[in-house]
Design a protein around this motif. Structure first.
Motif, short mmCIF file in Angstrom:
data_model
loop_
_atom_site.label_atom_id
_atom_site.label_comp_id
_atom_site.label_asym_id
_atom_site.label_seq_id
_atom_site.Cartn_x
_atom_site.Cartn_y
_atom_site.Cartn_z
N ALA A 4 -2.91 -0.83 -3.33
CA ALA A 4 -3.88 -0.10 -2.50
C ALA A 4 -3.38 1.30 -2.18
O ALA A 4 -2.21 1.49 -1.85
CB ALA A 4 -4.12 -0.88 -1.23
N GLN A 5 -4.29 2.26 -2.27
CA GLN A 5 -4.00 3.61 -1.78
C GLN A 5 -4.70 3.71 -0.43
O GLN A 5 -5.92 3.73 -0.35
CB GLN A 5 -4.56 4.66 -2.74
CG GLN A 5 -4.29 6.08 -2.26
CD GLN A 5 -5.15 7.12 -2.95
OE1 GLN A 5 -5.87 6.81 -3.90
NE2 GLN A 5 -5.08 8.35 -2.49
N ALA A 6 -3.90 3.77 0.64
CA ALA A 6 -4.49 3.80 1.98
C ALA A 6 -5.20 5.13 2.21
O ALA A 6 -4.75 6.18 1.74
CB ALA A 6 -3.40 3.59 3.02
N ALA A 52 0.84 -1.20 0.00
CA ALA A 52 0.00 0.00 0.00
C ALA A 52 0.87 1.25 0.00
O ALA A 52 2.05 1.19 0.38
CB ALA A 52 -0.90 0.01 1.24
N ALA A 66 -0.78 4.55 -7.09
CA ALA A 66 -1.60 3.37 -6.77
C ALA A 66 -2.30 2.87 -8.03
O ALA A 66 -2.35 1.66 -8.28
CB ALA A 66 -2.62 3.72 -5.69
#
Ligand code: NAP
Length: 294
Positions: free
Chosen positions: A46-48, A27, A40
């Motif tokens: 994943a882009q947190a 992430a 991302a």
């Protein structure tokens, strides 16, 4: 190993890409969301939503942000999601004391901390050729080896937490001296009417050859100062080095002179340009002459 990267600037972007190439990136998060969104999407990772969400899905949190206070802010933001077995590795350049404070926060939250500042510039980050100077417990450093291998050409365990930053301070003083020498010598060459492409080529092949001359020489003589390494960040590093030297009762000439030169450039609005923008000041000396002032 599942690594989450916080800070996708000039360095963090390339580091995240190389972790991804080695299947280690879980992430990303960046304060300005556009950078995280773009990376991302491109890498399909994943882009947190926030630093804590990133820490929840990773076992290693890698931070590469600007300054001491930024590292402490980010550590505070992830702390709630750190538990036993998680590792925080900070690759920013900060003071030894700040690394020790960060380690205390991380340990209080139940995880472990390693300082791993880097050398090799944006090129090194992009090409997976960074040099890591590492401080922390041997077992944690060992656990991070696959990540270091993905991002760099070497990772040297210097000692306990803070030892990586102490080694990085040595690097930053040397980088200041090299910047002074290369910008001054090339400005002298230009004022002497030489073909600068030939000068850079011939000098690079001899005993005075160095990384900075090869990577930044050709752009600085064209007046191009895209970072690279922002001058304001090197100024921050040299302020740390100045304090470390002062604690030993010494004011080092290279540090004092470079801080003064950088402050003038920052006041003139060049803080976000590459450190090679020092070439402007050196070139100006030849335009205006400074013998009368010496
Ligand atoms: P940069 O391009 O200016 O990027 C800085 C990154 O830190 C950005 O992602 C920025 O987010 C983030 N950031 C700053 N303050 C923050 C905060 N309070 N909370 C969360 N994120 C924050 O800098 P860089 O060149 O990548 O340098 C990063 C670190 O590596 C610095 O400590 C620098 O001294 C060190 N370093 C740099 C080089 C080099 O050649 N560039 C080489 C070795 C070491 P935004 O995008 O929102 O601004």
């Amino acid at each position: 190993m599942r690594v989450g990267v916080i800070g996708l600037g000039a360095m963090g972007n390339g580091m995240a890409r190389n972790l991804h190439r080695h299947g280690l990136l879980a992430a990303v998060w960046n304060r300005s969301t556009d950078k995280a969104e773009a990376l991302a999407r491109e890498l399909d990772v994943a882009q947190a939503q926030d630093p804590q969400a990133l820490a929840r899905v990773c076992d290693v949190v890698l931070t590469c942000v600007s300054r001491d206070e930024d590292v402490l802010d980010v550590i505070a933001a992830v702390a709630g999601a750190l538990d036993d077995g998680k590792l925080v590795v900070d690759c920013s350049t900060i003071a030894v004391d700040t690394a020790l404070a960060a380690a205390r926060h991380v340990q209080a939250a139940g995880a472990a901390f390693v300082d791993a500042p880097v050398s090799g510039g944006k090129e090194g980050a992009d090409n997976g050729q960074l040099v890591f100077m590492v401080g922390g417990d041997a077992q944690h450093v060992e656990r991070l080896q696959p990540a270091f291998d993905a991002m760099g050409k070497s990772a040297t365990h210097m000692g306990p937490v803070g030892a990586g930053q102490a080694a990085k301070a040595v690097n930053q003083i040397m980088a200041a001296g090299i910047n002074q020498a290369v910008t001054e010598a090339l400005a002298f060459g230009e004022a002497s009417g030489l073909d600068m492409a030939k000068v850079i080529d011939v000098v690079s092949g001899g005993a005075a050859g160095n990384w900075f001359l090869e990577k930044r020489g050709p752009t600085m003589v064209q007046g191009v100062f895209t970072p690279g390494f922002k001058l304001a960040l090197h100024h921050k590093d040299l302020s740390i080095c100045k304090q470390m030297a002062a604690a030993r009762g010494v004011a080092l000439p290279v540090i004092e002179m470079t801080l003064k030169h950088y402050e003038r450039l920052m006041q003139a609005g060049h803080g976000d340009e590459d450190i090679s923008v020092l070439y402007r000041s050196k070139r100006e000396m030849f335009e205006k002459g400074n013998l009368k002032r010496l």
